[in-house]
Design a protein around this motif. Structure first.
Motif, PDB file in Angstrom:
ATOM      1  N   GLU A  14       3.877  -5.063 -41.977  1.00 51.31           N
ATOM      2  CA  GLU A  14       2.741  -5.809 -42.388  1.00 51.31           C
ATOM      3  C   GLU A  14       1.300  -4.829 -42.440  1.00 51.31           C
ATOM      4  O   GLU A  14       0.144  -4.740 -43.067  1.00 51.31           O
ATOM      5  CB  GLU A  14       2.884  -6.246 -40.530  1.00 51.31           C
ATOM      6  CG  GLU A  14       1.207  -7.339 -40.640  1.00 51.31           C
ATOM      7  CD  GLU A  14       1.120  -8.459 -39.694  1.00 51.31           C
ATOM      8  OE1 GLU A  14      -0.231  -9.335 -39.482  1.00 51.31           O
ATOM      9  OE2 GLU A  14       2.364  -8.503 -39.373  1.00 51.31           O
ATOM     10  N   THR A  15       1.406  -3.312 -41.602  1.00 51.42           N
ATOM     11  CA  THR A  15       0.513  -2.817 -41.208  1.00 51.42           C
ATOM     12  C   THR A  15       0.376  -2.421 -42.528  1.00 51.42           C
ATOM     13  O   THR A  15      -0.787  -2.003 -43.198  1.00 51.42           O
ATOM     14  CB  THR A  15      -0.179  -1.852 -40.324  1.00 51.42           C
ATOM     15  OG1 THR A  15       1.043  -2.320 -38.826  1.00 51.42           O
ATOM     16  CG2 THR A  15      -0.438  -0.720 -39.791  1.00 51.42           C
ATOM     17  N   ILE A  19      -2.962  -1.713 -45.076  1.00 52.55           N
ATOM     18  CA  ILE A  19      -3.909  -0.647 -44.882  1.00 52.55           C
ATOM     19  C   ILE A  19      -3.405  -0.361 -46.712  1.00 52.55           C
ATOM     20  O   ILE A  19      -5.121  -0.338 -47.612  1.00 52.55           O
ATOM     21  CB  ILE A  19      -2.936   0.324 -45.416  1.00 52.55           C
ATOM     22  CG1 ILE A  19      -3.581   0.479 -43.281  1.00 52.55           C
ATOM     23  CG2 ILE A  19      -3.565   2.044 -45.070  1.00 52.55           C
ATOM     24  CD1 ILE A  19      -2.427   1.290 -42.761  1.00 52.55           C
ATOM     25  N   GLU A  20      -2.465  -0.689 -47.615  1.00 47.06           N
ATOM     26  CA  GLU A  20      -2.481  -0.733 -49.120  1.00 47.06           C
ATOM     27  C   GLU A  20      -3.432  -1.686 -49.305  1.00 47.06           C
ATOM     28  O   GLU A  20      -4.137  -1.314 -50.447  1.00 47.06           O
ATOM     29  CB  GLU A  20      -0.950  -0.726 -49.723  1.00 47.06           C
ATOM     30  CG  GLU A  20      -0.383   0.543 -48.799  1.00 47.06           C
ATOM     31  CD  GLU A  20      -0.451   1.776 -49.676  1.00 47.06           C
ATOM     32  OE1 GLU A  20      -1.132   1.061 -50.946  1.00 47.06           O
ATOM     33  OE2 GLU A  20      -0.573   2.492 -48.815  1.00 47.06           O
ATOM     34  N   GLN A  24      -7.641  -6.143 -43.712  1.00 49.05           N
ATOM     35  CA  GLN A  24      -8.062  -5.606 -41.928  1.00 49.05           C
ATOM     36  C   GLN A  24      -6.695  -7.630 -41.578  1.00 49.05           C
ATOM     37  O   GLN A  24      -6.636  -8.495 -42.127  1.00 49.05           O
ATOM     38  CB  GLN A  24      -9.425  -6.308 -41.787  1.00 49.05           C
ATOM     39  CG  GLN A  24     -10.041  -5.144 -41.698  1.00 49.05           C
ATOM     40  CD  GLN A  24     -11.296  -4.950 -41.048  1.00 49.05           C
ATOM     41  OE1 GLN A  24     -12.181  -5.834 -41.800  1.00 49.05           O
ATOM     42  NE2 GLN A  24     -11.829  -4.192 -40.479  1.00 49.05           N
ATOM     43  N   ILE A  25      -6.186  -6.701 -40.016  1.00 49.25           N
ATOM     44  CA  ILE A  25      -5.638  -7.924 -39.765  1.00 49.25           C
ATOM     45  C   ILE A  25      -5.906  -8.076 -38.143  1.00 49.25           C
ATOM     46  O   ILE A  25      -6.470  -7.276 -37.637  1.00 49.25           O
ATOM     47  CB  ILE A  25      -4.281  -7.292 -39.794  1.00 49.25           C
ATOM     48  CG1 ILE A  25      -3.991  -6.363 -39.256  1.00 49.25           C
ATOM     49  CG2 ILE A  25      -3.661  -7.353 -41.725  1.00 49.25           C
ATOM     50  CD1 ILE A  25      -2.237  -5.837 -39.302  1.00 49.25           C
ATOM     51  N   ALA A 160      -0.512   2.159 -34.519  1.00 53.70           N
ATOM     52  CA  ALA A 160      -0.105   1.958 -35.551  1.00 53.70           C
ATOM     53  C   ALA A 160      -0.464   1.566 -36.618  1.00 53.70           C
ATOM     54  O   ALA A 160       0.380   1.180 -37.236  1.00 53.70           O
ATOM     55  CB  ALA A 160       0.888   0.607 -34.472  1.00 53.70           C
ATOM     56  N   ALA A 161      -1.705   1.499 -36.504  1.00 53.95           N
ATOM     57  CA  ALA A 161      -2.733   1.772 -37.881  1.00 53.95           C
ATOM     58  C   ALA A 161      -2.986   3.428 -38.855  1.00 53.95           C
ATOM     59  O   ALA A 161      -4.157   3.583 -39.217  1.00 53.95           O
ATOM     60  CB  ALA A 161      -3.570   1.095 -37.949  1.00 53.95           C
ATOM     61  N   GLY A 162      -1.434   4.363 -38.279  1.00 57.77           N
ATOM     62  CA  GLY A 162      -2.032   5.542 -39.008  1.00 57.77           C
ATOM     63  C   GLY A 162      -3.052   6.133 -38.135  1.00 57.77           C
ATOM     64  O   GLY A 162      -3.436   6.775 -38.686  1.00 57.77           O
ATOM     65  N   CYS A 163      -3.317   5.661 -37.359  1.00 56.50           N
ATOM     66  CA  CYS A 163      -4.444   6.077 -35.851  1.00 56.50           C
ATOM     67  C   CYS A 163      -5.732   6.509 -36.813  1.00 56.50           C
ATOM     68  O   CYS A 163      -6.822   6.843 -36.867  1.00 56.50           O
ATOM     69  CB  CYS A 163      -3.640   7.893 -36.156  1.00 56.50           C
ATOM     70  SG  CYS A 163      -4.486   8.834 -34.589  1.00 56.50           S
TER      71      CYS A 163
END
Length: 175
Positions: A14-15, A19-20, A24-25, A160-163
């Motif tokens: 999901e993240t 991002i791709e 936003q979530i 969780a969002a790639g820092c």
């Protein structure tokens, strides 16, 4: 379905999709109980697998929230770490023209000092020994992005969002 019942792999998917798509979530910490740092780092490992599966290579690690003055504003009370990729690390001296920010939700710029370690530090090293581990350093700046509206998230959400890493522009290395 209770969002906290999702596996780290499900959360990473999901993240990654958000991002791709530069969308936003809702932060995972706001979806129910149990989204903690160990779970977030498990999500980060799954996110790394997704990126590697499409051919990306880890270029290094980033440490976020090293400025204690920012902790209260973001509800983060320790540094967090995440991966950077060959596709997201750029030699600032080789950039020509504007850098495209259109694929980064709510981008911000941060000054950085990049370090390349010649060897891994050991716990308990004194300052001189720690400095002896560094091969080079470089000035640069990072473009960070928020997968969460208004930059509202927990430390676990950030991990969780790639820092929050979007891109690193690095200057010339200095030994």
């Amino acid at each position: 379905m209770n969002e906290t019942k999702k596996t780290p792999a499900d959360i990473a998917k999901e993240t990654f999709a958000a991002i791709e798509a530069a969308r936003q979530i809702t932060p995972f910490s706001q979806r129910g109980e149990g989204f903690d740092l160990p779970t977030a780092y498990a999500v980060a490992a799954e996110l790394r697998k997704l990126r590697q599966a499409r051919g990306e290579t880890v270029a290094g690690r980033k440490i976020g929230f090293t400025n204690r003055g920012m902790w209260a504003e973001y509800g983060v009370y320790a540094p967090i770490g995440g991966d950077m990729y060959v596709s997201t690390v750029h030699d600032a001296g080789k950039l020509s023209g504007p850098f495209d920010l259109s694929k980064m939700p709510e981008p911000k710029i941060e000054p950085e000092i990049a370090l390349k370690f010649a060897r891994a530090p050991d716990a308990g090293m004194d300052d001189a020994a720690l400095l002896g581990c560094i091969e080079w350093l470089a000035h640069g700046f990072e473009i960070v992005q928020s997968a969460y509206p208004g930059w509202k998230f927990s430390a676990a959400d950030g991990i969780a969002a790639g820092c929050l890493h979007g891109a690193l522009m690095s200057g010339a290395p200095r030994r």
